[in-house]
Motif scaffolding. Sequence first.
Motif, PDB file in Angstrom:
ATOM      1  N   THR A   1     -43.240  13.768  56.814  1.00 47.98           N
ATOM      2  CA  THR A   1     -44.087  14.333  55.771  1.00 47.98           C
ATOM      3  C   THR A   1     -44.589  13.216  54.864  1.00 47.98           C
ATOM      4  O   THR A   1     -43.805  12.366  54.437  1.00 47.98           O
ATOM      5  N   PRO A   2     -45.895  13.149  54.589  1.00 47.92           N
ATOM      6  CA  PRO A   2     -46.422  12.089  53.718  1.00 47.92           C
ATOM      7  C   PRO A   2     -45.701  12.059  52.371  1.00 47.92           C
ATOM      8  O   PRO A   2     -45.499  13.092  51.739  1.00 47.92           O
ATOM      9  N   GLY A   3     -45.327  10.860  51.954  1.00 46.37           N
ATOM     10  CA  GLY A   3     -44.674  10.692  50.661  1.00 46.37           C
ATOM     11  C   GLY A   3     -43.190  10.973  50.673  1.00 46.37           C
ATOM     12  O   GLY A   3     -42.555  10.941  49.630  1.00 46.37           O
ATOM     13  N   SER A   4     -42.621  11.253  51.868  1.00 43.86           N
ATOM     14  CA  SER A   4     -41.187  11.573  51.909  1.00 43.86           C
ATOM     15  C   SER A   4     -40.395  10.418  52.495  1.00 43.86           C
ATOM     16  O   SER A   4     -39.536  10.611  53.338  1.00 43.86           O
TER      17      SER A   4
ATOM     18  N   ILE B   1     -54.572   1.466  48.957  1.00 40.32           N
ATOM     19  CA  ILE B   1     -53.820   2.718  49.067  1.00 40.32           C
ATOM     20  C   ILE B   1     -54.666   3.804  49.732  1.00 40.32           C
ATOM     21  O   ILE B   1     -54.157   4.641  50.478  1.00 40.32           O
ATOM     22  N   ARG B   2     -55.960   3.804  49.488  1.00 33.98           N
ATOM     23  CA  ARG B   2     -56.842   4.807  50.084  1.00 33.98           C
ATOM     24  C   ARG B   2     -56.992   4.619  51.587  1.00 33.98           C
ATOM     25  O   ARG B   2     -57.171   5.581  52.330  1.00 33.98           O
ATOM     26  N   LYS B   3     -56.906   3.369  52.043  1.00 38.96           N
ATOM     27  CA  LYS B   3     -57.229   3.075  53.441  1.00 38.96           C
ATOM     28  C   LYS B   3     -56.040   3.246  54.378  1.00 38.96           C
ATOM     29  O   LYS B   3     -56.197   3.753  55.486  1.00 38.96           O
ATOM     30  N   ILE B   4     -54.875   2.778  53.969  1.00 40.57           N
ATOM     31  CA  ILE B   4     -53.716   2.809  54.867  1.00 40.57           C
ATOM     32  C   ILE B   4     -52.511   3.364  54.130  1.00 40.57           C
ATOM     33  O   ILE B   4     -52.472   3.370  52.892  1.00 40.57           O
ATOM     34  N   TYR B   5     -51.530   3.802  54.913  1.00 42.33           N
ATOM     35  CA  TYR B   5     -50.285   4.245  54.296  1.00 42.33           C
ATOM     36  C   TYR B   5     -49.245   3.139  54.416  1.00 42.33           C
ATOM     37  O   TYR B   5     -49.024   2.580  55.487  1.00 42.33           O
ATOM     38  N   LEU B   6     -48.637   2.833  53.311  1.00 44.09           N
ATOM     39  CA  LEU B   6     -47.512   1.909  53.255  1.00 44.09           C
ATOM     40  C   LEU B   6     -46.687   2.322  52.043  1.00 44.09           C
ATOM     41  O   LEU B   6     -47.183   3.019  51.160  1.00 44.09           O
ATOM     42  N   PRO B   7     -45.425   1.963  52.013  1.00 43.60           N
ATOM     43  CA  PRO B   7     -44.589   2.377  50.878  1.00 43.60           C
ATOM     44  C   PRO B   7     -45.215   1.977  49.551  1.00 43.60           C
ATOM     45  O   PRO B   7     -45.464   0.806  49.295  1.00 43.60           O
ATOM     46  N   ARG B   8     -45.498   2.954  48.715  1.00 38.94           N
ATOM     47  CA  ARG B   8     -46.174   2.682  47.447  1.00 38.94           C
ATOM     48  C   ARG B   8     -45.311   1.832  46.518  1.00 38.94           C
ATOM     49  O   ARG B   8     -45.831   1.133  45.644  1.00 38.94           O
TER      50      ARG B   8
ATOM     51  N   PHE C   1     -41.579   8.592  40.588  1.00 33.93           N
ATOM     52  CA  PHE C   1     -42.546   7.898  41.437  1.00 33.93           C
ATOM     53  C   PHE C   1     -42.688   8.612  42.787  1.00 33.93           C
ATOM     54  O   PHE C   1     -43.800   8.835  43.270  1.00 33.93           O
ATOM     55  N   ARG C   2     -41.579   8.969  43.408  1.00 33.19           N
ATOM     56  CA  ARG C   2     -41.632   9.625  44.716  1.00 33.19           C
ATOM     57  C   ARG C   2     -42.293  10.993  44.640  1.00 33.19           C
ATOM     58  O   ARG C   2     -43.012  11.393  45.563  1.00 33.19           O
ATOM     59  N   ARG C   3     -42.075  11.697  43.552  1.00 33.21           N
ATOM     60  CA  ARG C   3     -42.685  13.021  43.406  1.00 33.21           C
ATOM     61  C   ARG C   3     -44.194  12.919  43.228  1.00 33.21           C
ATOM     62  O   ARG C   3     -44.954  13.765  43.728  1.00 33.21           O
ATOM     63  N   LEU C   4     -44.644  11.915  42.510  1.00 34.64           N
ATOM     64  CA  LEU C   4     -46.070  11.778  42.231  1.00 34.64           C
ATOM     65  C   LEU C   4     -46.825  10.999  43.300  1.00 34.64           C
ATOM     66  O   LEU C   4     -48.048  11.130  43.406  1.00 34.64           O
ATOM     67  N   ALA C   5     -46.113  10.206  44.099  1.00 33.05           N
ATOM     68  CA  ALA C   5     -46.775   9.331  45.069  1.00 33.05           C
ATOM     69  C   ALA C   5     -47.469  10.100  46.186  1.00 33.05           C
ATOM     70  O   ALA C   5     -48.362   9.564  46.850  1.00 33.05           O
ATOM     71  N   VAL C   6     -47.087  11.349  46.402  1.00 36.68           N
ATOM     72  CA  VAL C   6     -47.655  12.150  47.489  1.00 36.68           C
ATOM     73  C   VAL C   6     -49.173  12.261  47.359  1.00 36.68           C
ATOM     74  O   VAL C   6     -49.895  12.260  48.355  1.00 36.68           O
ATOM     75  N   HIS C   7     -49.681  12.331  46.139  1.00 34.58           N
ATOM     76  CA  HIS C   7     -51.112  12.559  45.922  1.00 34.58           C
ATOM     77  C   HIS C   7     -51.815  11.330  45.325  1.00 34.58           C
ATOM     78  O   HIS C   7     -52.912  11.476  44.756  1.00 34.58           O
TER      79      HIS C   7
END
Length: 289
Positions: free
Chosen positions: A10-13, A109-116, A278-284
């Motif tokens: 799941t994204p952000g998890s 951040i918009r282009k790729i997913y990596l740990p925020r 941070f983890r709760r808000l990073a999803v969006h």
Amino acid sequence: MAASTSKLTTPGSGRGLLDVYSNRFLLKLLVRKEIKVRYRGSVLGLLWSYVKPLMQFMIYFVALGIFLNLQKATPNYAIYLFSGIVLVNFFTETLGNSTRSIVENRDLIRKIYLPRELFPVATVLVSAAHFLPQVVILVGASLIVGWTPSVLQLLAVIAAFIVVAILAMGLGLLFGAINVYFRDSENIVDMILMVVTWASPVLYMWTMARDALGSWFFLYQANPMTVAVEIFHWAFWYPTLGADQVGMVELPPDLLTFWLPVSLLISLAVLFGGQLVFRRLAVHFAQEL
């Protein structure tokens, strides 16, 4: 032949800061990028890490040490002042840059997913790279006036630095995430950074705060920055005092046995809370940016 399936995430998890270690190669690249971007087109480059704190030190020393004559009541006031300034500079640089780290890296951040979390953590390491030259200057100046620290004092310096790094990282994660949604966070952080130099005994002796605050002094002492600055004073400034000057100085009681562990626990609590938000808000993040 059956199609192979892979476990979907799941994204952000992710695993939070643990993912930073797993992606330490990316972290290294981010640190290099931040340093190159910061000094791109600069003549002095990394030398600004020496020039800016020296200028800050000179301003405070002239204004407080000479004009207000604080150096008369504080032996080796220059060492006392600078040993606090270098630590506060590390904290303020880390917190300020980590608050803006997500917003400033919006395109990536918009282009790729990596740990925020990589972005705030990278700012901690960049600030540490700027902190080291300042410590070199502090050590050199302390040696000139007879610095003879013990092994315990050197270990205490490392512990104090770790406490400040954890505290700054926790607050950086917190405000860095909130800043994506509410840009007023940068203004709040700016006000915190204005206060932090005066909220710990950088420019004055800790006894002044004790005498002024009375029974409320324990709240002042519970500030991890206060404990860390006092440890830096004990490790860098106190060993430069002569035998006749030591009797003039009162050290904070229970600094290592009680207040250092307390400050570490508070900093870890801040880090845990900052990571949780941070983890709760990073999803969006990608959508909000």
